[in-house]
Design an enzyme around this catalytic site. Structure first.
Site, PDB file in Angstrom:
ATOM      1  N   PHE A  75     -14.017  -5.692  -0.247  1.00  0.00           N
ATOM      2  CA  PHE A  75     -15.078  -5.241  -1.147  1.00  0.00           C
ATOM      3  C   PHE A  75     -16.447  -5.460  -0.486  1.00  0.00           C
ATOM      4  CE2 PHE A  75     -12.108  -6.794  -4.763  1.00  0.00           C
ATOM      5  CZ  PHE A  75     -11.279  -5.711  -4.573  1.00  0.00           C
ATOM      6  N   PRO A  76     -16.639  -4.966   0.743  1.00  0.00           N
ATOM      7  CA  PRO A  76     -17.883  -5.236   1.467  1.00  0.00           C
ATOM      8  C   PRO A  76     -19.114  -4.578   0.855  1.00  0.00           C
ATOM      9  CG  PRO A  76     -16.610  -3.568   2.621  1.00  0.00           C
ATOM     10  CD  PRO A  76     -15.725  -4.107   1.525  1.00  0.00           C
ATOM     11  N   LEU A  77     -18.893  -3.657  -0.062  1.00  0.00           N
ATOM     12  CA  LEU A  77     -20.015  -3.023  -0.765  1.00  0.00           C
ATOM     13  C   LEU A  77     -19.998  -3.368  -2.250  1.00  0.00           C
ATOM     14  CD1 LEU A  77     -19.923   0.475   0.977  1.00  0.00           C
ATOM     15  CD2 LEU A  77     -21.473  -1.433   1.448  1.00  0.00           C
ATOM     16  N   GLY A  78     -19.157  -4.347  -2.638  1.00  0.00           N
ATOM     17  CA  GLY A  78     -19.055  -4.700  -4.050  1.00  0.00           C
ATOM     18  C   GLY A  78     -18.529  -3.518  -4.854  1.00  0.00           C
ATOM     19  N   GLY A  79     -18.731  -3.576  -6.159  1.00  0.00           N
ATOM     20  CA  GLY A  79     -18.500  -2.422  -7.020  1.00  0.00           C
ATOM     21  C   GLY A  79     -17.101  -1.877  -7.084  1.00  0.00           C
ATOM     22  N   TYR A 113       0.860  -1.185   0.000  1.00  0.00           N
ATOM     23  CA  TYR A 113       0.000   0.000   0.000  1.00  0.00           C
ATOM     24  C   TYR A 113       0.898   1.238   0.000  1.00  0.00           C
ATOM     25  CZ  TYR A 113      -3.990  -2.958   1.387  1.00  0.00           C
ATOM     26  OH  TYR A 113      -4.982  -3.916   1.449  1.00  0.00           O
ATOM     27  N   PRO A 159     -15.093  -2.249 -12.550  1.00  0.00           N
ATOM     28  CA  PRO A 159     -16.175  -2.251 -13.540  1.00  0.00           C
ATOM     29  C   PRO A 159     -16.728  -3.660 -13.726  1.00  0.00           C
ATOM     30  CG  PRO A 159     -14.324  -0.931 -14.318  1.00  0.00           C
ATOM     31  CD  PRO A 159     -13.854  -1.624 -13.075  1.00  0.00           C
TER      32      PRO A 159
END
Length: 299
Positions: A211-215, A56, A218
């Site tokens: 990615f707890p909210l997805g998206g 990171y 693309p």
């Protein structure tokens, strides 16, 4: 009404179930003071679990964590190995799956974090998308990787071993080594790993979804694109993102969240999601949201 515990076990500690994923601090690398202030605010708000990696910001994020957290025990710092920084590459990391690379990555994290022991180190495998998958000499047997990880634990350089981006079969093979947590892509709209989540629950292993909210890429479904999520947010007076995070906490008691942001208001909203109560009717409606594939390539 369905309420949730605010703390849960992770790597032998009891910590807040809403932690902080530090990857987004890299966005503040041109304003280190802002990055330090953001992480300090997270700790002020009760965050005692910070997730990081040496790749990171090529050590920048670990340096901020070192400045804010130090080497004390107040905050559980988890890092990951399996990839190293590659600032000039098409994406800023390259796989580092071989045992000697895993050991070198742990050593690099120890130096940049300014400590002689990291409480939790996640082995980021390269079997699954989303992400870079292994080829050539980066296709490494799990047993060879666990051998060096357990050796590092025996040496006291790491406190506990986690796994990331793994299949249920890989997790089952790893269980005898003692696994503290699993990090896989998982959200309300991406629940393909439900069997693994339940296996972790049965084995006392923390589930730490990324990615707890997805998206995130693309083509990846977004939790905030679901009408049921928006309806719940309107009824509760909160944001769709907060609903998505709250659902994860309600879904299983061993879930820990590590949402990331470089914005203080967004940080505060993420942490506040831990206090949102979802009633049984709302939970049933959200549970009925269709799950879709999260198999998205990087690079």
């Amino acid at each position: 009404m369905s309420s949730t515990a605010t703390t849960a076990p992770l790597a032998g500690r009891t910590v807040s179930r809403v932690g902080y994923g530090a990857m987004q601090l890299e966005r503040l690398r041109d304003d280190r003071a802002a990055a330090v202030a953001l992480l300090r605010r997270a700790v002020e708000l009760g965050v005692d679990h910070v997730d990081t990696a040496q790749f990171y910001g090529n050590g920048f994020v670990n340096g901020v964590i070192r400045e804010v957290v130090g080497s004390g025990d107040d905050v559980l710092v988890a890092t990951k190995v399996g990839a190293d920084p590659d600032p000039d590459g098409p994406i800023p990391l390259r796989l580092a799956q071989r045992p000697e690379q895993l050991r070198a990555s742990v050593e690099s994290n120890l130096v940049s974090l300014g400590t002689d022991r990291i409480p939790l180190v996640n082995l980021r495998r390269a079997d699954l998308r989303p992400g870079v998958t292994a080829e050539g000499d980066q296709v490494v047997d799990l047993d060879d990787q666990l051998e060096v990880m357990t050796a590092l634990r025996d040496e006291g350089k790491i406190g506990a071993i986690g796994l990331s981006a793994v299949t249920t079969g890989i997790l089952r093979r790893a269980l005898p080594a003692g696994i503290a947590c699993v990090q896989n892509a998982y959200s309300l709209v991406g629940r393909g790993d439900e069997d693994m989540l339940e296996l972790c629950r049965a084995e006392g292993i923390a589930w730490v979804p990324f990615f707890p909210l997805g998206g995130a890429f693309p083509g990846m479904p977004k939790v905030t694109g679901e009408p049921a999520v928006h309806a719940a947010a309107e009824a509760l007076g909160c944001t769709p993102s907060q609903v998505g995070l709250a659902w994860l906490l309600h879904h299983a008691p061993h879930v820990h969240l590590i949402p990331g942001t470089a914005d203080t208001a967004h940080l505060e909203a993420n942490i506040a999601a831990g206090g949102i109560v979802l009633d049984d009717s709302t939970l049933a409606t959200l549970d009925a949201v269709r799950t879709r594939s999260m198999d998205v390539a990087l690079g």
